[in-house]
Design a protein around this motif. Structure first.
Motif, short mmCIF file in Angstrom:
data_model
loop_
_atom_site.label_atom_id
_atom_site.label_comp_id
_atom_site.label_asym_id
_atom_site.label_seq_id
_atom_site.Cartn_x
_atom_site.Cartn_y
_atom_site.Cartn_z
N GLU A 155 98.81 -38.97 39.79
CA GLU A 155 98.16 -38.31 38.66
C GLU A 155 96.80 -37.73 39.04
O GLU A 155 96.05 -37.27 38.18
CB GLU A 155 98.00 -39.30 37.49
N ASP A 156 96.47 -37.78 40.33
CA ASP A 156 95.21 -37.26 40.87
C ASP A 156 94.00 -37.86 40.16
O ASP A 156 93.04 -37.17 39.81
CB ASP A 156 95.17 -35.73 40.81
N ASP A 176 88.96 -40.53 42.86
CA ASP A 176 87.86 -39.69 43.31
C ASP A 176 87.42 -40.00 44.73
O ASP A 176 86.94 -39.12 45.44
CB ASP A 176 86.65 -39.86 42.37
N GLU A 177 87.53 -41.28 45.13
CA GLU A 177 87.14 -41.68 46.48
C GLU A 177 88.16 -42.64 47.06
O GLU A 177 88.70 -43.49 46.35
CB GLU A 177 85.76 -42.35 46.49
N LEU A 203 96.53 -33.91 49.96
CA LEU A 203 95.30 -34.20 49.23
C LEU A 203 94.14 -33.76 50.12
O LEU A 203 94.02 -34.23 51.25
CB LEU A 203 95.15 -35.70 48.96
N ASP A 204 93.31 -32.88 49.63
CA ASP A 204 92.14 -32.46 50.40
C ASP A 204 91.02 -33.46 50.18
O ASP A 204 90.64 -33.76 49.04
CB ASP A 204 91.69 -31.06 49.97
N LEU A 205 90.51 -33.99 51.29
CA LEU A 205 89.44 -34.98 51.24
C LEU A 205 88.29 -34.53 52.13
O LEU A 205 88.48 -33.77 53.07
CB LEU A 205 89.95 -36.34 51.73
N ARG A 206 87.10 -35.05 51.81
CA ARG A 206 85.91 -34.78 52.62
C ARG A 206 85.31 -36.12 53.01
O ARG A 206 85.05 -36.97 52.14
CB ARG A 206 84.90 -33.95 51.83
N GLN A 225 85.86 -38.44 49.87
CA GLN A 225 85.78 -37.95 48.50
C GLN A 225 86.88 -36.91 48.31
O GLN A 225 87.14 -36.08 49.18
CB GLN A 225 84.41 -37.33 48.27
N ARG A 226 87.50 -36.95 47.15
CA ARG A 226 88.54 -35.98 46.81
C ARG A 226 87.88 -34.62 46.61
O ARG A 226 86.90 -34.51 45.88
CB ARG A 226 89.26 -36.43 45.53
N VAL A 227 88.42 -33.59 47.23
CA VAL A 227 87.97 -32.22 47.05
C VAL A 227 88.88 -31.59 46.01
O VAL A 227 90.10 -31.50 46.20
CB VAL A 227 88.01 -31.43 48.38
N ARG A 228 88.30 -31.15 44.90
CA ARG A 228 89.10 -30.56 43.82
C ARG A 228 88.77 -29.10 43.68
O ARG A 228 87.72 -28.66 43.85
CB ARG A 228 88.84 -31.29 42.52
#
Length: 186
Positions: A134-135, A138-139, A163-166, A183-186
Motif C-alpha cells: 500500500e506504499d 516512509d523509511e 521502490l525508489d529509495l534514497r 527514505q522512500r522517494v515519491r
C-alpha cells in the motif's frame, strides 16, 4: 505527518529470519543495544503481527526475568509504547497493546491523526509486506549482519514494481553490523 518506519536485522542475503523462523543470529551486542535504545525512544506507536508481538512479550515482565541494565532500560522504554497487533488468531493482548480493528492503511492513518510526534514502527515481514503493497512505509532501516542464511523470511516481499529509495544514513554499529537507513522517494 509521522513517518512510518520498517526496521529489522537482515542477513547479508536479505533475510530477517532463517529457515524455521530462526532469529538467534540477530541478538544485539552492547553497542547495538545502546543504538536500539536511542531509536526506540522515538517510537510513538508500534504495529506488529502476532508472531513478533508474542516474541516481544518478554519485555512485559523483564524485571522478573532479566538483570542486564540495558535490557531493563529497553523494557522501561518499550512497555509504554502503544502497540497495534494484527492477528487472525488472538482474542486478546497484554500490556499497552490492542488488536487491530481495521486494515493496515486505516490503522496507520488513525495513528498519524492521533499522535503528535515520533515515528510509527512496523515490525515483522508479513505486516511490512502489506504496508509495502500500500506504499505506506516512509523509511526502511536495515541492520545488516555478516551472515548468509541461504533461505528464510525475506526482508522485502516480491514486488510488482521497483521502490525508489534514497540512502540517508549509513554507519557501522559495533564491528559487525552495518546500519542502513533509506527514505522512500515519491
Amino acid at each position: 505527518m509521522l513517518p512510518v518506519v520498517y526496521s529489522m536485522s537482515v542477513s547479508l542475503d536479505g533475510f530477517i529470519a532463517g529457515p524455521g523462523g530462526d532469529i538467534g543470529w540477530t541478538a544485539p551486542d552492547a553497542e547495538q543495544m545502546r543504538f536500539h535504545l536511542e531509536q526506540t525512544r522515538d517510537v510513538a506507536a508500534h504495529l506488529c503481527g502476532r508472531r513478533l508481538y508474542q516474541e516481544m512479550l518478554v519485555w512485559e515482565t523483564a524485571e522478573q526475568t532479566m538483570s542486564d541494565e540495558a535490557d531493563l532500560e529497553f523494557a522501561r522504554i518499550w512497555r509504554p509504547i502503544p502497540k497495534v497487533v494484527f492477528s487472525r488468531t488472538l482474542n486478546s493482548v497484554a500490556g499497552n497493546a490492542r488488536l487491530a480493528t481495521q486494515d493496515i492503511g486505516t490503522e496507520v492513518r488513525r495513528l498519524r491523526d492521533r499522535l503528535g510526534g515520533g515515528v510509527v514502527a512496523i515490525g515483522g515481514a508479513g505486516l511490512a509486506a502489506a504496508a509495502i503493497s500500500e506504499d505506506l512505509i516512509d523509511e526502511y532501516h536495515q541492520f545488516v549482519r555478516p551472515v548468509i542464511l541461504g533461505s528464510g523470511t525475506p526482508y522485502f516481499p516480491p514486488l510488482d514494481k521497483p521502490l525508489d529509495l534514497r540512502l540517508i544514513e549509513s554507519r557501522t554499529v559495533s564491528s559487525q553490523v552495518v546500519y542502513l537507513r533509506y527514505q522512500r522517494v515519491r
